[in-house]
Motif scaffolding. Structure first.
Motif, short mmCIF file in Angstrom:
data_model
loop_
_atom_site.label_atom_id
_atom_site.label_comp_id
_atom_site.label_asym_id
_atom_site.label_seq_id
_atom_site.Cartn_x
_atom_site.Cartn_y
_atom_site.Cartn_z
N SER A 47 -16.56 27.46 15.72
CA SER A 47 -17.36 27.19 16.93
C SER A 47 -18.75 26.73 16.50
N VAL A 48 -19.45 26.09 17.42
CA VAL A 48 -20.81 25.61 17.13
C VAL A 48 -21.71 26.81 16.84
N ALA A 49 -21.53 27.90 17.59
CA ALA A 49 -22.36 29.10 17.38
C ALA A 49 -22.14 29.66 15.98
N ASP A 50 -20.87 29.73 15.55
CA ASP A 50 -20.58 30.23 14.20
C ASP A 50 -21.14 29.30 13.13
N ALA A 51 -21.06 28.00 13.40
CA ALA A 51 -21.59 27.01 12.45
C ALA A 51 -23.10 27.19 12.30
N LEU A 52 -23.78 27.40 13.41
CA LEU A 52 -25.24 27.64 13.34
C LEU A 52 -25.56 28.88 12.51
N GLY A 53 -24.73 29.92 12.66
CA GLY A 53 -24.91 31.13 11.86
C GLY A 53 -24.77 30.86 10.38
N LEU A 54 -23.78 30.04 10.01
CA LEU A 54 -23.59 29.68 8.62
C LEU A 54 -24.75 28.84 8.09
N LEU A 55 -25.20 27.91 8.90
CA LEU A 55 -26.29 27.03 8.46
C LEU A 55 -27.60 27.79 8.30
N LYS A 56 -27.83 28.81 9.11
CA LYS A 56 -29.07 29.61 9.00
C LYS A 56 -29.12 30.37 7.69
N LYS A 57 -27.95 30.67 7.12
CA LYS A 57 -27.89 31.41 5.86
C LYS A 57 -28.24 30.54 4.68
#
Length: 136
Positions: free
Chosen positions: A125-135
């Motif tokens: 999901s886009v939300a999960d992708a954002l979480g990964l990118l923030k890391k």
């Protein structure tokens, strides 16, 4: 303890629909012998949890805490599983421990291109992708 596979069609509500305060159980009844017990009984912490959290706990226990299996069954990412687990820990009245740097490093890093490809294929999901990118 009596084992039951019945679906609970009328689960006990834990919050007053009028004032939104916690409810308590005032009467217990046995359908077999018709015994009734009146008093003031407390509910467990689990009774005050949202159904989404209870479902997550069920899947977590079913998979013996194996995060990879939970990811696969719920079709969610590692960060989402960890967040849901933290939410359950908080709902139970505890503080989730912070993960030390060594454990954090064990999580595989994913390239931005790989993340975009997973979004396109519907695997992330886009939300999960954002979480990964923030890391990153």
């Amino acid at each position: 303890m009596k084992e039951s596979n019945k679906v609970n069609v009328n689960p006990v509500i834990s919050m007053c629909p009028i004032c939104k305060n916690d409810l308590r159980v005032a009467k217990l009844h046995c359908d077999h012998c018709h015994t009734s017990i009146e008093g003031s009984f407390t509910l467990s912490k689990f009774n005050y949890m949202e159904s989404e959290k209870l479902y997550f706990i069920e899947i977590f226990v079913k998979n013996r805490g194996n995060i990879k299996a939970i990811e696969k069954e719920l079709n969610i990412s590692y960060p989402t599983v960890k967040k849901m687990l933290d939410d359950v820990i908080i709902a139970l009245g505890y503080t989730p421990e912070t993960v030390d740097d060594e454990v954090e490093k064990e999580e595989p890093r994913v390239s931005k291109a790989s993340i975009l490809e997973k979004i396109e294929r519907g695997e992330l999901s886009v939300a999960d992708a954002l979480g990964l990118l923030k890391k990153k």
